[in-house]
Scaffold this motif. Structure first.
Motif, mmCIF file in Angstrom:
data_model
loop_
_atom_site.group_PDB
_atom_site.id
_atom_site.type_symbol
_atom_site.label_atom_id
_atom_site.label_comp_id
_atom_site.label_asym_id
_atom_site.label_seq_id
_atom_site.Cartn_x
_atom_site.Cartn_y
_atom_site.Cartn_z
ATOM 1 N N GLN A 451 0.320 -33.584 7.793
ATOM 2 C CA GLN A 451 1.755 -33.273 7.872
ATOM 3 C C GLN A 451 2.082 -32.078 6.979
ATOM 4 N N ILE A 452 2.828 -31.136 7.559
ATOM 5 C CA ILE A 452 3.287 -29.965 6.803
ATOM 6 C C ILE A 452 4.814 -30.042 6.769
ATOM 7 N N ILE A 453 5.348 -30.106 5.571
ATOM 8 C CA ILE A 453 6.793 -30.234 5.415
ATOM 9 C C ILE A 453 7.325 -28.946 4.806
ATOM 10 N N GLY A 454 8.278 -28.322 5.484
ATOM 11 C CA GLY A 454 8.833 -27.065 4.978
ATOM 12 C C GLY A 454 10.246 -27.257 4.443
ATOM 13 N N ASN A 455 10.724 -26.230 3.779
ATOM 14 C CA ASN A 455 12.118 -26.256 3.353
ATOM 15 C C ASN A 455 13.003 -25.938 4.564
ATOM 16 N N TYR A 456 14.329 -26.124 4.405
ATOM 17 C CA TYR A 456 15.230 -25.922 5.531
ATOM 18 C C TYR A 456 15.052 -24.557 6.174
ATOM 19 N N PHE A 457 14.941 -24.548 7.494
ATOM 20 C CA PHE A 457 14.843 -23.327 8.306
ATOM 21 C C PHE A 457 13.611 -22.487 7.982
ATOM 22 N N GLU A 458 12.569 -23.107 7.431
ATOM 23 C CA GLU A 458 11.350 -22.359 7.156
ATOM 24 C C GLU A 458 10.242 -22.669 8.159
ATOM 25 N N GLU A 459 10.654 -22.852 9.420
ATOM 26 C CA GLU A 459 9.668 -23.137 10.462
ATOM 27 C C GLU A 459 8.651 -22.005 10.578
ATOM 28 N N ALA A 460 9.099 -20.763 10.371
ATOM 29 C CA ALA A 460 8.182 -19.624 10.511
ATOM 30 C C ALA A 460 7.033 -19.747 9.498
ATOM 31 N N LYS A 461 7.400 -20.099 8.271
ATOM 32 C CA LYS A 461 6.383 -20.253 7.231
ATOM 33 C C LYS A 461 5.414 -21.400 7.577
ATOM 34 N N MET A 462 5.989 -22.536 8.062
ATOM 35 C CA MET A 462 5.141 -23.681 8.414
ATOM 36 C C MET A 462 4.157 -23.323 9.524
ATOM 37 N N LEU A 463 4.665 -22.606 10.532
ATOM 38 C CA LEU A 463 3.803 -22.236 11.663
ATOM 39 C C LEU A 463 2.702 -21.288 11.201
#
Lengths: 487, 481
Positions: A451-463
């Motif tokens: 599981q990768i959990i990002g901060n709000y609206f950081e989908e780009a970083k997670m991807l």
């Protein structure tokens, strides 16, 4: 064909290697061949898929095609589709045909993606095993005796067994990440408000969020970009710029600070899963990341809080299914009360009724403060845990599920142990944070998701982080033998 | 024992928005069933509510008008219950965080004194649809045209002590919402409805008695009757040693009685909770400034101004400010004619009685404010007498001319003020009525009226009455020379 990424499929379509009709037929044939066993689809929309594929081929020929044009997609059967049954895997909506499209369906249709069909799920998205379906349980392609996870089990299995190159699901407490983990596919639940909920049949409105299943992060990025964005029809969708998620996939993750919460490695976690996760984290250190121990002290409160808030909202959201205007109505009702009681009693399955009862109780006069209000306060504590953690780290990682896919029927009589399966996923929904599951190896011969959990609206970083892992590993490329993988 | 009545009202005022509170459907009244209900109003699966900004603005106007704080983060909540004409299975309303908080409005009591009534709160909510029990043998039809229409529920403090006070309060609110242009004031169509909470207690007792709620009373007259009936019923009960049960009662205007609808035990547990589909409504200072600037002059302020600026009595000012359209009409006439008192008399008198007789609103009056202004100018400059003016007004009402001047001209109604002409008429009448002249001169003053009548007859009413009086007195005086 089944090993191609969406980018490769898109190139193949544009180069004339194959047409969208051929591509759609290819997946429709796989569905015809394998789905009797897997039960991933409730409705297959061959006719509509081929009609849309034809249009896509015209657009490709005319040079007006986008990157997703002509690539087929499957939708969890709670996204409303104009003119095609949307059942929510419930007897209640077995006869329901919406006269409108969900916003995400509208967007992907406009992008030229043919719809292969509507995928199986736990009834009204309530469940973690996909056994709670009016249309029967969905099977895990890695072991047909095991569950694929839920509630978006059908969408996960469609991608896992390559019955569809990509699919949409929803995640209220883990319903994308957990089945992605249990079937070994990549799934992303974006930040709450990132994707419109309009036309997505509500389970728990403040937690529900639509997202994507695909074979890898790169494919997720393309489709997420197409469904994300503010929608005037959904007051809870957020006016936040949607970046090009694909553009940053290859960014370096040198110096990335990965927080690992100790609460995600406590009692109840299968040791073999813990090992897989530790190995994945080691892979990240090889890529230049730094592992930092963190604490999310209120994690243990996520389950009780979730199982008050979600059923409370559900008890109200599901009131509209009353047999008056659409959906199931009982035979020969004696009077109004009889119609309500029998239509709902006969139309809803056991787990749905259990949650309606729980939620009704939690909202009742005299109990509201002790349950609902308290749960909302806990929700804030959980959000604060994450907020503090993200002051120290860029991203948080851990297991998705405490166990690998279990046998069908193993937990049917024990809803509490079923609820515990969501222990690492629920807290994100309570906080509204984005989360992913990416394949990280196997335990007990079954897939394990990281599981990768990002901060709000950081989908780009997670991807980006997920993509870097997938560049270095091949877990995401493994397919179950029976469905085209190497023996 | 002497009893005291305690009344609180809950008024439901339908806001005059074009579309519904959470959907784009039209709110127009009287359309074919279910032609104004879209997928949101039908509560189809997956659809979501989107708040109508205009409804928020209107509610804020009301709040500012009653001096109430506006809830800066007001919240929509779900009120859960099952009913066939409630498609969502819940009504979206406001619970602990309403848009309008504690305010007040002043009513005038019968003795002329003013009394302040507290307005506990006002909140936005959706109306339900309608269940149609006629025309469907053994079944019920559902019409969802009204479903989702915006309502402002205005809740008073239990400050009223008689049915008359309750009616005065209801009328005051009715007047205010129309002034603000946020409600059409139509009680017949249900745009303005009222529930009354009624209890009685021995005079001097502090605690309230057990209350009953009278539902859905849709006229001022019925409110008064229903409350009086209920007060009587409760007193009778208590005096016979019984007790009042907390319940909801329905007023039946045909039988003029109230009957029990449901008791407290049967009441729903509405399981209110914040609607997760809607975010709290944040009200900014800028927004409130805008709304404040758009507020029309309020009735109380206008009332005082009319007394000061136009020197009107408080009765006249009260009548003329009770309705915004009437006030606007009066003010146009008063300003253009420069004759405030005369304008007030004509609007309250001749114009109002014509409108009443023909059941017309002032906005539909065939005599426009310009036309009445023209008429009043001719009364003021003595072109016509007050009596002739009524004839001219009647002609204007019937469309015989477009201005008073046209009618005066075409009918030859101009007043005779030429004293030579009047003298000549009087001379002739005196010559022809010597017997009466003798009577008058011998002290029978009453005969004077006979002569006035004769002159008016001869002049077809056009002779200036003051001049007639003066010249007659001169001519009839005992010959002194």
């Amino acid at each position: 064909m089944i090993n191609k990424t969406l980018t490769e499929l898109s190139a193949g379509l544009k180069d004339g290697d194959f047409s969208s009709v051929e591509l759609s037929q290819y997946f429709l044939q796989r569905i015809a061949k394998y789905d009797d066993e897997l039960n991933a689809f409730i409705t297959v929309t061959e006719e509509q898929a081929l009609a849309a594929a034809n249009k896509a081929d015209e657009a490709i020929a005319a040079g007006t095609a986008g990157v997703l044009t002509g690539i087929p997609v499957a939708y969890k059967d709670l996204f409303c589709t104009d003119g095609i049954r949307t059942s929510c895997a419930s007897k209640m909506l077995d006869n329901f045909i919406a006269p409108y499209n969900a916003t995400v369906v509208e967007k992907l249709t406009a992008a030229g993606m043919p719809m292969l069909g509507k995928t199986n799920m736990d009834e009204f998205a309530m469940g973690s095993s996909n056994e709670n379906s009016y249309y029967g349980a969905v099977k895990n392609p890695w072991d047909l005796e095991r569950v694929p996870g839920g509630s978006s089990g059908g969408s996960a299995v469609a991608v896992c067994a390559k019955l569809a190159p990509v699919s949409l699901g929803t995640d209220t407490g883990g319903s994308i990440r957990q089945p992605a983990s249990l079937t070994g596919v990549t799934g992303i639940k974006p930040t709450y408000g990132r994707v419109s909920r309009y036309g997505m049949i509500a389970y728990a409105s403040s937690l529900d969020q639509g997202g994507v299943f695909a074979s890898n992060a790169e494919d997720c990025a393309l489709v997420l970009a197409a469904i994300a964005g503010f929608d005037a029809k959904d007051s809870t969708s957020v006016e936040h710029q949607v970046p090009d998620f694909s553009a940053t996939l290859n960014d370096s993750i040198q110096g990335l600070k990965i927080g690992v919460p100790k609460e995600f490695f406590g009692e109840g976690l299968d040791n073999k899963i813990a090992t897989v996760i530790q190995e994945a984290l080691q892979e990240y250190t090889k890529l230049g990341a730094e592992i930092i121990d963190i604490s999310l002290p209120n994690t243990h409160l996520a389950i009780p809080s979730y199982y008050v808030i979600a059923p409370a909202e559900a008890s109200s959201n599901l009131s509209r299914f009353d047999g008056v205007r659409y959906g199931y109505r009982c035979e020969d009702p004696k009077d109004l009360t009889d119609m309500y009681m029998r239509s709902r009693g006969e139309g809803f399955g056991t787990e749905v009724k259990r949650r309606i009862m729980t939620g009704t109780y939690a909202l009742s006069a005299g109990y509201y403060d002790a349950y609902y209000l308290k749960a909302q306060k806990i929700r804030r504590l959980i959000s604060n845990d994450f907020k503090q953690a993200f002051e120290k780290v860029d991203v948080i990682m851990g297991p998705v599920s405490p166990e690998t896919a279990f046998k069908i029927g193993a937990k049917t009589d024990d809803p509490i142990s079923m609820y515990l399966a969501d222990i690492y996923t629920l807290s994100l929904n309570l906080a509204g944070l984005p989360g992913m599951s990416i394949p990280a190896g196997k335990a007990n011969d079954m897939p394990v998701g990281l599981q990768i959990i990002g901060n709000y609206f950081e989908e780009a970083k997670m991807l980006n982080i997920a993509h870097q892992f997938q560049q270095a590993t091949d877990y995401h490329k493994q397919l179950p033998a029976q469905f085209g993988g190497e023996k | 024992m002497e009893w005291e009545t305690v009344i609180g009202l809950e008024i439901h005022a339908q806001l005059s928005t074009k579309s519904k509170l959470f959907s784009g459907s039209s709110t127009e009244y009287g359309q074919e069933p279910n032609t104004q209900a879209n997928v949101v109003d039908l509560a189809m699966p997956g659809v979501l509510p989107v708040l109508n900004a205009e409804a928020v603005r209107m509610a804020a106007m009301f709040g500012l008008a009653i001096g109430a704080p506006i809830g800066r983060g007001n919240v929509f909540a779900r009120k859960n219950y099952f009913y066939p004409d409630l498609p969502q299975g819940y009504q979206i309303s406001q619970f602990d965080k309403p848009i309008v908080e504690l305010g007040h409005i002043d009513i005038t009591l019968e003795n002329g004194e003013s009394k302040r009534i507290g307005v506990t709160r006002a909140h936005l909510e959706q109306d339900a649809g309608k269940s149609l029990h006629k025309d469907f043998a053994g079944m019920t039809g559902i019409d969802l045209n009204r479903s989702g229409t915006p309502l402002l529920e205005i809740v008073s403090e239990p400050d009223m002590r008689s049915a008359k006070e309750a009616v005065a309060y209801m009328k005051k609110i009715h007047e205010l919402v129309q002034y603000l242009g946020i409600n059409d004031g139509n009680l017949q169509e249900g745009s303005f409805r009222c529930d009354a909470n009624v209890s009685v207690r021995p005079k001097g007792q502090k605690e309230f008695g057990t209350r009953t709620e009278l539902k859905n009373i849709n006229s001022f007259r019925f409110v008064e009757r229903a409350i009086n009936l209920e007060v009587e019923r409760q007193i009778d009960l208590l005096e016979e040693g019984g007790e009042v049960i907390q319940e909801t009662r329905l007023y039946d205007p045909d039988k003029n009685q109230t009957r029990s609808m449901r008791s407290k035990e049967e009441a729903n547990d509405y399981r209110y909770f914040p609607d997760p589909d809607l975010l709290p409504v944040e009200i900014t200072d800028e927004f409130l400034d805008e709304v404040r600037a758009s507020l029309p002059e309020l009735p109380q302020v206008k009332f005082k101004r009319f007394m000061q600026e136009y020197g009107l009595s408080d009765y006249d000012a009260g009548v003329l400010t009770a309705n915004r359209a009437v006030a606007d009409y009066f003010e146009a006439v008063a300003k253009d004619s420069g004759e405030a008192k005369l304008s007030a008399n004509w609007v309250i008198g001749e114009l109002s009685s014509h409108l009443n007789n023909h059941d017309l609103l002032i906005t539909d009056s065939p005599v426009s404010s310009e036309m009445l202004t023209g008429l009043i100018k001719r009364i003021a400059d003595k072109t016509i007498s007050g009596k002739i003016a009524k004839e001219v007004f009647q002609a204007l009402w019937e469309g015989e001319g477009s201005t008073a001047d046209d009618i005066i001209e075409s009918k030859g109604l101009k007043q005779i003020t030429d004293s030579g002409a009047i003298e000549a008429m009087i001379d002739e009448i005196i010559a022809n009525n010597q017997a009466q002249v003798e009577q008058y001169r011998s002290g029978k003053d009453k005969v004077f009226g006979f002569f006035v009548g004769q002159v008016m007859k001869a002049s077809q009413g056009k002779a200036n009455p003051a001049q007639v009086n003066q010249i007659l007195k001169q001519k009839l005086a005992p010959e002194s020379e």
